[in-house]
Design a protein around this motif. Structure first.
Motif, PDB file in Angstrom:
ATOM      1  N   ASP A 188      -4.457   7.840   2.454  1.00 39.62           N
ATOM      2  CA  ASP A 188      -5.369   7.671   1.320  1.00 39.62           C
ATOM      3  C   ASP A 188      -5.166   6.351   0.585  1.00 39.62           C
ATOM      4  N   GLY A 189      -4.730   5.320   1.285  1.00 41.72           N
ATOM      5  CA  GLY A 189      -4.437   4.045   0.637  1.00 41.72           C
ATOM      6  C   GLY A 189      -5.648   3.141   0.511  1.00 41.72           C
ATOM      7  N   GLU A 190      -5.388   1.943   0.011  1.00 42.35           N
ATOM      8  CA  GLU A 190      -6.448   0.943  -0.103  1.00 42.35           C
ATOM      9  C   GLU A 190      -6.582   0.144   1.189  1.00 42.35           C
ATOM     10  N   LEU A 191      -5.461  -0.225   1.804  1.00 43.61           N
ATOM     11  CA  LEU A 191      -5.484  -0.948   3.079  1.00 43.61           C
ATOM     12  C   LEU A 191      -5.516   0.012   4.263  1.00 43.61           C
ATOM     13  N   LEU A 192      -4.747   1.066   4.158  1.00 45.00           N
ATOM     14  CA  LEU A 192      -4.703   2.085   5.211  1.00 45.00           C
ATOM     15  C   LEU A 192      -5.335   3.360   4.671  1.00 45.00           C
ATOM     16  N   CYS A 193      -6.593   3.558   5.025  1.00 43.81           N
ATOM     17  CA  CYS A 193      -7.341   4.718   4.555  1.00 43.81           C
ATOM     18  C   CYS A 193      -8.122   5.279   5.728  1.00 43.81           C
ATOM     19  N   GLY A 194      -7.826   6.527   6.079  1.00 44.94           N
ATOM     20  CA  GLY A 194      -8.486   7.164   7.204  1.00 44.94           C
ATOM     21  C   GLY A 194      -7.469   7.824   8.106  1.00 44.94           C
ATOM     22  N   LEU A 195      -7.842   8.019   9.339  1.00 43.62           N
ATOM     23  CA  LEU A 195      -6.974   8.633  10.341  1.00 43.62           C
ATOM     24  C   LEU A 195      -6.128   7.548  10.990  1.00 43.62           C
ATOM     25  N   PHE A 196      -4.813   7.652  10.823  1.00 43.18           N
ATOM     26  CA  PHE A 196      -3.873   6.682  11.388  1.00 43.18           C
ATOM     27  C   PHE A 196      -3.146   7.381  12.531  1.00 43.18           C
ATOM     28  N   GLU A 197      -3.398   6.914  13.756  1.00 44.68           N
ATOM     29  CA  GLU A 197      -2.820   7.540  14.947  1.00 44.68           C
ATOM     30  C   GLU A 197      -1.793   6.617  15.579  1.00 44.68           C
ATOM     31  N   GLU A 211       6.311  10.996  20.255  1.00 42.89           N
ATOM     32  CA  GLU A 211       5.573   9.820  20.723  1.00 42.89           C
ATOM     33  C   GLU A 211       4.135   9.789  20.211  1.00 42.89           C
ATOM     34  N   PHE A 212       3.717  10.833  19.497  1.00 42.83           N
ATOM     35  CA  PHE A 212       2.330  10.903  19.058  1.00 42.83           C
ATOM     36  C   PHE A 212       2.252  11.515  17.662  1.00 42.83           C
ATOM     37  N   TYR A 213       1.674  10.752  16.727  1.00 42.44           N
ATOM     38  CA  TYR A 213       1.521  11.211  15.354  1.00 42.44           C
ATOM     39  C   TYR A 213       0.095  10.949  14.905  1.00 42.44           C
ATOM     40  N   ARG A 214      -0.418  11.827  14.044  1.00 45.25           N
ATOM     41  CA  ARG A 214      -1.742  11.654  13.441  1.00 45.25           C
ATOM     42  C   ARG A 214      -1.622  11.959  11.955  1.00 45.25           C
ATOM     43  N   PHE A 215      -1.902  10.960  11.122  1.00 40.18           N
ATOM     44  CA  PHE A 215      -1.816  11.117   9.684  1.00 40.18           C
ATOM     45  C   PHE A 215      -3.149  10.739   9.050  1.00 40.18           C
ATOM     46  N   SER A 251      -8.853   4.830  11.997  1.00 40.27           N
ATOM     47  CA  SER A 251     -10.282   5.146  12.121  1.00 40.27           C
ATOM     48  C   SER A 251     -10.710   6.059  10.983  1.00 40.27           C
ATOM     49  N   LYS A 252     -11.988   6.140  10.778  1.00 41.74           N
ATOM     50  CA  LYS A 252     -12.556   7.036   9.774  1.00 41.74           C
ATOM     51  C   LYS A 252     -12.847   8.413  10.362  1.00 41.74           C
ATOM     52  N   ASN A 253     -12.702   8.543  11.672  1.00 40.62           N
ATOM     53  CA  ASN A 253     -13.055   9.802  12.345  1.00 40.62           C
ATOM     54  C   ASN A 253     -11.926  10.818  12.237  1.00 40.62           C
ATOM     55  N   TYR A 254     -12.072  11.748  11.318  1.00 42.46           N
ATOM     56  CA  TYR A 254     -11.107  12.844  11.183  1.00 42.46           C
ATOM     57  C   TYR A 254     -11.816  14.026  10.728  1.00 42.46           C
ATOM     58  N   ASP A 266       0.860  -1.180   0.000  1.00 39.37           N
ATOM     59  CA  ASP A 266       0.000   0.000   0.000  1.00 39.37           C
ATOM     60  C   ASP A 266       0.897   1.231   0.000  1.00 39.37           C
ATOM     61  N   HIS A 267       0.371   2.338  -0.485  1.00 40.54           N
ATOM     62  CA  HIS A 267       1.134   3.588  -0.504  1.00 40.54           C
ATOM     63  C   HIS A 267       0.193   4.738  -0.832  1.00 40.54           C
ATOM     64  N   GLY A 268       0.704   5.946  -0.693  1.00 38.54           N
ATOM     65  CA  GLY A 268      -0.092   7.115  -1.031  1.00 38.54           C
ATOM     66  C   GLY A 268       0.541   8.391  -0.515  1.00 38.54           C
ATOM     67  N   ILE A 269      -0.317   9.385  -0.352  1.00 40.36           N
ATOM     68  CA  ILE A 269       0.073  10.699   0.175  1.00 40.36           C
ATOM     69  C   ILE A 269      -0.599  10.860   1.529  1.00 40.36           C
ATOM     70  N   PHE A 270       0.135  11.418   2.497  1.00 41.97           N
ATOM     71  CA  PHE A 270      -0.458  11.626   3.818  1.00 41.97           C
ATOM     72  C   PHE A 270      -0.571  13.113   4.126  1.00 41.97           C
ATOM     73  N   LYS A 271      -1.476  13.400   5.032  1.00 42.30           N
ATOM     74  CA  LYS A 271      -1.594  14.740   5.604  1.00 42.30           C
ATOM     75  C   LYS A 271      -1.314  14.602   7.086  1.00 42.30           C
ATOM     76  N   ASN A 272      -0.361  15.367   7.591  1.00 40.11           N
ATOM     77  CA  ASN A 272      -0.037  15.344   9.017  1.00 40.11           C
ATOM     78  C   ASN A 272      -1.034  16.235   9.744  1.00 40.11           C
ATOM     79  N   VAL A 273      -1.783  15.664  10.675  1.00 39.36           N
ATOM     80  CA  VAL A 273      -2.781  16.439  11.413  1.00 39.36           C
ATOM     81  C   VAL A 273      -2.486  16.471  12.905  1.00 39.36           C
ATOM     82  N   SER A 274      -1.234  16.228  13.265  1.00 36.27           N
ATOM     83  CA  SER A 274      -0.861  16.327  14.680  1.00 36.27           C
ATOM     84  C   SER A 274      -0.959  17.780  15.120  1.00 36.27           C
ATOM     85  N   ASP A 275      -1.471  17.985  16.316  1.00 35.99           N
ATOM     86  CA  ASP A 275      -1.635  19.336  16.842  1.00 35.99           C
ATOM     87  C   ASP A 275      -0.302  19.995  17.184  1.00 35.99           C
TER      88      ASP A 275
END
Length: 120
Positions: free
Chosen positions: A99-108, A92-96, A117-120, A78-87
């Motif tokens: 936009d992949g096929e296996l990993l799609c959504g908010l990856f914390e 020790e804490f990342y939020r991306f 999760s889909k919650n972003y 899997d691969h793609g482009i990410f958006k960093n949404v960490s505050d």
């Protein structure tokens, strides 16, 4: 350009092989890298993840590769482009948003666990 990749890594040993996954995100001069033993499932429980040494940028473009010294075989799954949404910046804490096929959504990633999760 905020690329990410998910690699399946088959590690050979004398009489068996082991599989784990490497998650890499572009970080300018190299890639932040984590390892996990099973894939996170959307909106399910967190799974264990462990920070690894940063990897070279070349891994973002490789599709398959036999590792030197019989260390195994790596395949991009899997691969793609990410958006960093960490505050804030916290190693020790990342939020991306992925936009992949296996990993799609908010990856914390929080310490030694991660969740998709889909919650972003």
């Amino acid at each position: 350009m905020n690329k990410w990749v998910l690699l399946e890594h088959k590690v050979y040993s004398a009489n068996s092989f082991d599989i784990h996954y490497d998650f890499l995100v572009e970080n300018g001069i190299d890639c932040l890298t984590w390892k996990f033993l099973k894939l996170p499932l959307l909106n399910k429980a967190s799974i264990e993840i462990s920070k690894q040494p940063n990897h070279r940028l070349v891994w973002l473009s490789r599709i398959e590769h036999e590792l030197s010294d019989n260390r195994g075989f790596v395949k991009r799954i899997d691969h793609g482009i990410f958006k960093n949404v960490s505050d804030k910046f916290d190693p020790e804490f990342y939020r991306f948003i992925l936009d992949g096929e296996l990993l799609c959504g908010l990856f914390e990633i929080s310490g030694n666990s991660c969740r998709l999760s889909k919650n972003y």
